[in-house]
Design a protein around this motif. Structure first.
Motif, mmCIF file in Angstrom:
data_model
loop_
_atom_site.group_PDB
_atom_site.id
_atom_site.type_symbol
_atom_site.label_atom_id
_atom_site.label_comp_id
_atom_site.label_asym_id
_atom_site.label_seq_id
_atom_site.Cartn_x
_atom_site.Cartn_y
_atom_site.Cartn_z
ATOM 1 N N MET A 162 0.713 -1.228 -0.047
ATOM 2 C CA MET A 162 -0.117 -0.028 -0.098
ATOM 3 C C MET A 162 0.836 1.325 -0.204
ATOM 4 S SD MET A 162 -3.160 -0.744 -0.139
ATOM 5 C CE MET A 162 -2.567 -1.608 -1.514
ATOM 6 N N MET A 163 1.681 1.358 0.758
ATOM 7 C CA MET A 163 2.832 2.470 0.899
ATOM 8 C C MET A 163 3.693 2.591 -0.464
ATOM 9 S SD MET A 163 4.469 2.568 4.583
ATOM 10 C CE MET A 163 5.490 3.995 4.119
ATOM 11 N N MET A 164 3.880 1.461 -1.210
ATOM 12 C CA MET A 164 4.588 1.559 -2.255
ATOM 13 C C MET A 164 3.656 2.242 -3.438
ATOM 14 S SD MET A 164 6.891 -1.568 -3.722
ATOM 15 C CE MET A 164 6.776 -2.289 -2.236
ATOM 16 N N LEU A 165 2.246 1.731 -3.381
ATOM 17 C CA LEU A 165 1.408 2.134 -4.263
ATOM 18 C C LEU A 165 1.225 3.619 -4.191
ATOM 19 C CD1 LEU A 165 -0.507 1.583 -6.466
ATOM 20 C CD2 LEU A 165 -2.189 1.042 -4.966
ATOM 21 N N LEU A 166 1.078 4.043 -2.945
ATOM 22 C CA LEU A 166 0.866 5.565 -2.769
ATOM 23 C C LEU A 166 2.134 6.479 -3.236
ATOM 24 C CD1 LEU A 166 -0.878 7.468 -1.254
ATOM 25 C CD2 LEU A 166 0.280 7.028 0.881
ATOM 26 N N ILE A 167 3.224 5.652 -2.781
ATOM 27 C CA ILE A 167 4.459 6.725 -3.234
ATOM 28 C C ILE A 167 4.699 6.674 -4.571
ATOM 29 C CG2 ILE A 167 7.103 6.372 -3.328
ATOM 30 C CD1 ILE A 167 5.853 7.224 -0.615
ATOM 31 N N LEU A 168 4.331 5.590 -5.417
ATOM 32 C CA LEU A 168 4.583 5.541 -6.964
ATOM 33 C C LEU A 168 3.610 6.374 -7.678
ATOM 34 C CD1 LEU A 168 5.103 1.584 -7.374
ATOM 35 C CD2 LEU A 168 6.778 3.479 -7.762
ATOM 36 N N THR A 169 2.318 6.293 -7.211
ATOM 37 C CA THR A 169 0.990 7.287 -7.870
ATOM 38 C C THR A 169 1.398 8.731 -7.250
ATOM 39 O OG1 THR A 169 -0.381 6.859 -6.089
ATOM 40 C CG2 THR A 169 -0.441 5.396 -8.054
ATOM 41 N N SER A 170 1.587 9.064 -5.956
ATOM 42 C CA SER A 170 1.503 10.417 -5.541
ATOM 43 C C SER A 170 2.865 11.048 -5.492
ATOM 44 C CB SER A 170 0.998 10.429 -3.981
ATOM 45 O OG SER A 170 -0.543 9.639 -3.988
ATOM 46 N N VAL A 171 4.053 10.451 -5.287
ATOM 47 C CA VAL A 171 5.255 10.978 -5.074
ATOM 48 C C VAL A 171 6.210 10.908 -6.519
ATOM 49 C CG1 VAL A 171 7.514 11.084 -3.956
ATOM 50 C CG2 VAL A 171 5.356 10.627 -2.532
ATOM 51 N N LEU A 172 6.012 9.765 -7.070
ATOM 52 C CA LEU A 172 6.857 9.520 -8.201
ATOM 53 C C LEU A 172 5.984 9.769 -9.289
ATOM 54 C CD1 LEU A 172 8.785 6.268 -7.020
ATOM 55 C CD2 LEU A 172 9.291 8.651 -6.694
ATOM 56 N N GLY A 173 4.816 10.015 -9.313
ATOM 57 C CA GLY A 173 4.083 10.280 -10.588
ATOM 58 C C GLY A 173 3.804 9.202 -11.485
ATOM 59 N N TYR A 174 3.592 8.008 -11.100
ATOM 60 C CA TYR A 174 3.244 7.026 -11.863
ATOM 61 C C TYR A 174 1.554 6.933 -12.256
ATOM 62 C CZ TYR A 174 7.704 4.451 -11.794
ATOM 63 O OH TYR A 174 8.943 3.954 -11.673
ATOM 64 N N GLU A 175 1.346 6.356 -13.476
ATOM 65 C CA GLU A 175 -0.101 6.277 -13.760
ATOM 66 C C GLU A 175 -0.517 4.754 -13.125
ATOM 67 O OE1 GLU A 175 -1.570 3.872 -15.924
ATOM 68 O OE2 GLU A 175 0.381 2.799 -16.495
ATOM 69 N N LEU A 176 -1.564 4.643 -12.690
ATOM 70 C CA LEU A 176 -1.898 3.520 -11.649
ATOM 71 C C LEU A 176 -1.723 2.051 -12.206
ATOM 72 C CD1 LEU A 176 -3.489 3.113 -9.213
ATOM 73 C CD2 LEU A 176 -5.512 2.765 -10.558
ATOM 74 N N LYS A 177 -1.724 1.773 -13.538
ATOM 75 C CA LYS A 177 -1.346 0.374 -13.860
ATOM 76 C C LYS A 177 0.003 0.262 -13.728
ATOM 77 C CE LYS A 177 -5.431 -0.293 -17.095
ATOM 78 N NZ LYS A 177 -6.015 -0.544 -18.351
ATOM 79 N N THR A 178 0.740 1.207 -14.326
ATOM 80 C CA THR A 178 2.223 0.740 -14.148
ATOM 81 C C THR A 178 2.687 0.911 -12.736
ATOM 82 O OG1 THR A 178 2.437 2.215 -16.298
ATOM 83 C CG2 THR A 178 4.368 1.807 -14.956
ATOM 84 N N ALA A 179 2.037 1.697 -11.940
ATOM 85 C CA ALA A 179 2.246 1.573 -10.362
ATOM 86 C C ALA A 179 1.861 0.424 -9.680
ATOM 87 C CB ALA A 179 1.295 2.777 -9.723
ATOM 88 N N VAL A 180 0.845 -0.042 -10.254
ATOM 89 C CA VAL A 180 0.596 -1.498 -9.612
ATOM 90 C C VAL A 180 1.613 -2.530 -10.062
ATOM 91 C CG1 VAL A 180 -1.302 -3.457 -9.185
ATOM 92 C CG2 VAL A 180 -1.908 -0.891 -9.155
#
Length: 258
Positions: A162-180
């Protein structure tokens, strides 16, 4: 009767964990651990080990599915993965020194809140926008965030995804599918490291419960990942949010009334 109870508990635990992994890269421990502790009276430390083991194949098949649809960023995920792996071992060791009763389910709240976020404020970043982030800045953020995520993942066996998904989408600017996709790729390795550490320190688990959790989680993770990669961004955000909110409420209920 005992066998039936084991099958039912592991089936629903695996279903919840698999859906969470396939849709959002959620750690299986957020669901499996409290269910094994509540209904099968298993030691929390051993339950975390089984949950992390279930995470390995579930995350791997999810990562394969996301990668097949070109929704996996391996290169930029490697820096985070290395720091996460290192501190997963540290977290796992520290957790073995603390009484089991103190191992809380704080990741459940993160699961619920992140689910609400996806429903209320969906991640609509495009892959084009994702590529615009400064590589040096992303590398430093990945390293720092990986240390924190790894320690938490090893310490309670939950919260890392969950933290990784939050960081990838909110901090690192990933789109959702690539973040997951990137999240489950990293989680496959961190879960393996965490599970190996847990079993090396605490001994081997019940083989039947272990096998059933791994199989059921794997099956449902595959189903969720296939659906997620075919869904439109709006639909995926909504589905992911609903799954996380429901899992958060269910697991929190188990924790309160256990």
């Amino acid at each position: 009767m005992k066998l039936l109870t084991i099958v039912l508990v592991t089936f629903f635990a695996g279903m919840g964990a698999g859906l969470g992994t396939g849709f959002a890269g959620m750690s299986a421990a957020a669901v499996i651990t409290p269910m094994l502790v509540t209904f099968l009276k298993m030691d929390p430390y051993m339950a975390v080990g089984i949950a992390l083991s279930s995470d390995v194949l579930a995350s791997a098949v999810s990562a394969y599915t996301y990668g097949k649809h070109k929704n996996l960023d391996i290169r930029n995920g490697l820096i985070m993965m290395i720091s996460v792996l290192a501190f997963t071992v540290v977290g796992s060791y520290v957790s073995s020194l603390i009484p089991s009763a103190t191992m809380g389910n704080f990741s459940v709240f993160m699961t619920f809140l992140l689910g609400v976020k996806f429903i209320v404020k969906p991640v609509m970043t495009t892959k084009e926008a994702m590529q615009g982030v400064d590589p040096k800045k992303r590398a430093i953020q990945s390293l720092v965030c990986g240390v924190l995520i790894g320690f938490i993942c090893g310490f309670v066996g939950a919260g890392g995804g969950m933290m990784m998904l939050l960081i990838l989408t909110s901090v690192l600017g990933y789109e959702l599918k690539t973040a997951v996709g990137t999240s489950v790729f990293i989680m496959a390795f961190t879960a393996f490291t965490g599970a190996a550490s847990h079993f090396a320190i605490g001994g081997m688990p019940d083989p039947l419960i272990f096998a059933l959790c791994v199989i059921f989680t794997f099956i449902w993770a595959r189903i969720a990942a296939v659906f997620a990669n075919k869904a439109a961004p709006e639909t995926l955000n909504r589905a992911t949010g609903i799954v996380l909110v429901v899992l958060g409420v269910v697991v929190l209920t188990f924790s309160i009334f256990s």
